[in-house]
Design a protein around this motif. Structure first.
Motif, PDB file in Angstrom:
ATOM      1  N   PHE A   1      -1.485  -5.612  -0.793  1.00  0.00           N
ATOM      2  CA  PHE A   1      -1.227  -6.255   0.491  1.00  0.00           C
ATOM      3  C   PHE A   1      -2.524  -6.429   1.264  1.00  0.00           C
ATOM      4  O   PHE A   1      -2.824  -7.514   1.781  1.00  0.00           O
ATOM      5  CB  PHE A   1      -0.235  -5.418   1.305  1.00  0.00           C
ATOM      6  CG  PHE A   1       0.009  -5.954   2.695  1.00  0.00           C
ATOM      7  CD1 PHE A   1       1.011  -6.873   2.930  1.00  0.00           C
ATOM      8  CD2 PHE A   1      -0.768  -5.529   3.771  1.00  0.00           C
ATOM      9  CE1 PHE A   1       1.233  -7.380   4.207  1.00  0.00           C
ATOM     10  CE2 PHE A   1      -0.556  -6.020   5.045  1.00  0.00           C
ATOM     11  CZ  PHE A   1       0.443  -6.947   5.266  1.00  0.00           C
TER      12      PHE A   1
ATOM     13  N   ALA B   1      -4.522  -9.581   4.475  1.00  0.00           N
ATOM     14  CA  ALA B   1      -3.931  -9.074   5.709  1.00  0.00           C
ATOM     15  C   ALA B   1      -4.510  -7.695   6.033  1.00  0.00           C
ATOM     16  O   ALA B   1      -4.352  -6.759   5.272  1.00  0.00           O
ATOM     17  CB  ALA B   1      -2.416  -8.979   5.566  1.00  0.00           C
TER      18      ALA B   1
ATOM     19  N   SER C   1       4.647  -4.910   5.578  1.00  0.00           N
ATOM     20  CA  SER C   1       4.503  -5.092   4.135  1.00  0.00           C
ATOM     21  C   SER C   1       5.721  -4.718   3.311  1.00  0.00           C
ATOM     22  O   SER C   1       5.818  -5.125   2.148  1.00  0.00           O
ATOM     23  CB  SER C   1       3.314  -4.281   3.612  1.00  0.00           C
ATOM     24  OG  SER C   1       3.565  -2.885   3.736  1.00  0.00           O
TER      25      SER C   1
ATOM     26  N   SER D   1       2.407 -10.028  -0.861  1.00  0.00           N
ATOM     27  CA  SER D   1       2.366  -9.687   0.556  1.00  0.00           C
ATOM     28  C   SER D   1       3.610  -8.964   1.053  1.00  0.00           C
ATOM     29  O   SER D   1       3.725  -8.694   2.253  1.00  0.00           O
ATOM     30  CB  SER D   1       2.156 -10.955   1.395  1.00  0.00           C
ATOM     31  OG  SER D   1       3.157 -11.917   1.086  1.00  0.00           O
TER      32      SER D   1
ATOM     33  N   THR E   1       1.076 -14.702  10.193  1.00  0.00           N
ATOM     34  CA  THR E   1       0.688 -14.048   8.949  1.00  0.00           C
ATOM     35  C   THR E   1      -0.345 -14.883   8.205  1.00  0.00           C
ATOM     36  O   THR E   1      -0.379 -16.105   8.338  1.00  0.00           O
ATOM     37  CB  THR E   1       1.914 -13.839   8.033  1.00  0.00           C
ATOM     38  OG1 THR E   1       2.524 -15.113   7.805  1.00  0.00           O
ATOM     39  CG2 THR E   1       2.914 -12.913   8.674  1.00  0.00           C
TER      40      THR E   1
ATOM     41  N   TYR F   1      -0.219 -17.461   2.296  1.00  0.00           N
ATOM     42  CA  TYR F   1      -0.158 -17.165   0.873  1.00  0.00           C
ATOM     43  C   TYR F   1       0.442 -18.370   0.168  1.00  0.00           C
ATOM     44  O   TYR F   1       1.234 -19.118   0.762  1.00  0.00           O
ATOM     45  CB  TYR F   1       0.714 -15.931   0.626  1.00  0.00           C
ATOM     46  CG  TYR F   1       0.208 -14.693   1.314  1.00  0.00           C
ATOM     47  CD1 TYR F   1      -0.854 -13.971   0.789  1.00  0.00           C
ATOM     48  CD2 TYR F   1       0.787 -14.250   2.499  1.00  0.00           C
ATOM     49  CE1 TYR F   1      -1.330 -12.837   1.418  1.00  0.00           C
ATOM     50  CE2 TYR F   1       0.318 -13.122   3.135  1.00  0.00           C
ATOM     51  CZ  TYR F   1      -0.737 -12.409   2.593  1.00  0.00           C
ATOM     52  OH  TYR F   1      -1.211 -11.297   3.234  1.00  0.00           O
TER      53      TYR F   1
ATOM     54  N   ARG G   1       7.018 -12.795   2.801  1.00  0.00           N
ATOM     55  CA  ARG G   1       6.092 -12.078   3.667  1.00  0.00           C
ATOM     56  C   ARG G   1       6.839 -11.610   4.903  1.00  0.00           C
ATOM     57  O   ARG G   1       7.808 -12.222   5.339  1.00  0.00           O
ATOM     58  CB  ARG G   1       4.895 -12.948   4.044  1.00  0.00           C
ATOM     59  CG  ARG G   1       5.241 -14.193   4.824  1.00  0.00           C
ATOM     60  CD  ARG G   1       4.000 -15.079   4.998  1.00  0.00           C
ATOM     61  NE  ARG G   1       4.249 -16.201   5.897  1.00  0.00           N
ATOM     62  CZ  ARG G   1       4.827 -17.341   5.536  1.00  0.00           C
ATOM     63  NH1 ARG G   1       5.229 -17.497   4.296  1.00  0.00           N
ATOM     64  NH2 ARG G   1       5.010 -18.301   6.423  1.00  0.00           N
TER      65      ARG G   1
END
Length: 302
Positions: free
Chosen positions: A97, A102, A107, A163, A245, A248, A253
């Motif tokens: 993660f 991040a 998570s 993530s 966030t 990705y 997430r």
């Protein structure tokens, strides 16, 4: 992906005679000092720092409904690395993660379990196991300063995401506080109301459905998994101003957490006193992520 596709992957059988409950949430942070400061400013009571035998540490926020938050920091990088080499899935997922971009966030969610051995077997049979079961013990200190050894068993599910992950937690001999000063919060928080996840595609949602084993509800471009003590909502579309966030390619997430409070006016007063910027939407108060708080926080009247 349609709802019928999700329903098709839901397992059946004795494993799901009861609706699962959230046990706690994992919130990676850069430091417990920063996390403690932020969550206290938000009006939460934060427990003393505690240490895992595999290199991580936490400063938990407990609720009277038996759930809690686990702000998680890396206490010993060398020990954490050794633990990953030894097959510790928890530390490995935490590192993945953090390395995905991040520094802080939301998570993982954790389901309460009475038999993590069976959970682990079910995940393997369903093809969603994320790794070896983790059994460990650590010293815990209660509100009176008395120390004891608590033991846990964890079983991990693969949600096909760098993530976000999930696991079950069996407390072999570890009780959670549900009364007393540790679950009394100035903001009036009583416990969890909903968890907000997001994804750009279907990746990981089938695994999530298999793990949870509850009938999913589809509405407003999101899938809602109603659990015993909290809903898990997965948005397929999310307003850019709400999505803080890192980006990705695909995969689930964590976006935010909804808390139930006894008096929304009381909660608003706490935020104003601490000069915490927030948005009001009806009976909801919404706080954007900040240092020590890596996801959206939402308060609603219970």
């Amino acid at each position: 992906m349609d709802n019928g596709g999700l329903q098709a992957v839901l397992p059946t059988g004795a494993s799901f005679l009861t609706t699962p409950n959230i046990d706690h949430l994992v919130l990676p942070v850069e430091s417990l000092v920063g996390a403690r400061k932020r969550w206290q400013e938000l009006g939460f009571t934060v427990a003393p720092d505690a240490f895992h035998p595999f290199g991580t540490s936490n400063a938990c926020v407990f609720f009277s409904d038996g759930t809690y938050l686990e702000p998680l920091a890396v206490q010993d990088e060398a020990l954490a690395g050794q633990s990953i080499t030894a097959g510790n899935c928890f530390v490995e997922k935490d590192r993945t993660f953090r390395q995905a971009g991040a520094r802080e966030g939301f998570s993982a969610f954790v389901l309460r379990s009475t038999d993590a051995v069976t959970d682990d077997e079910r995940f393997r049979q369903s093809g969603i196991s994320a790794g070896n079961r983790l059994d460990f013990s650590r010293t815990v200190v209660d509100e009176n300063g008395s120390a004891s050894v608590a033991s846990f068993r964890l079983a991990f599910a693969d949600l096909d995401s760098s993530s976000f992950f999930a696991f079950t937690c069996q407390r072999v001999n570890a009780a959670l506080p549900t009364a007393g000063p540790s679950v009394e919060h100035r903001n009036g928080a009583l416990g969890l109301g909903a968890l907000f996840l997001a994804t750009e595609g279907s990746r990981g949602i089938e695994n999530l459905a298999t793990m949870l084993g509850v009938h999913v509800q589809e509405k407003d471009h999101k899938y809602v998994f109603p659990l015993g003590n909290c809903d898990v909502e997965v948005a397929m579309e999310i307003a850019p101003e709400l999505d803080h966030t890192p980006r990705y390619p695909t995969g689930l997430r964590g976006i935010g957490i909804r808390f139930r409070v006894r008096n929304i006016a009381e909660t608003r007063s706490v935020l104003q006193e601490a000069s915490i910027p927030h948005q009001s939407s009806g009976e909801r108060l919404i706080i954007a992520p900040a240092q020590g708080q890596g996801c959206i926080v939402e308060f609603v009247q219970a």
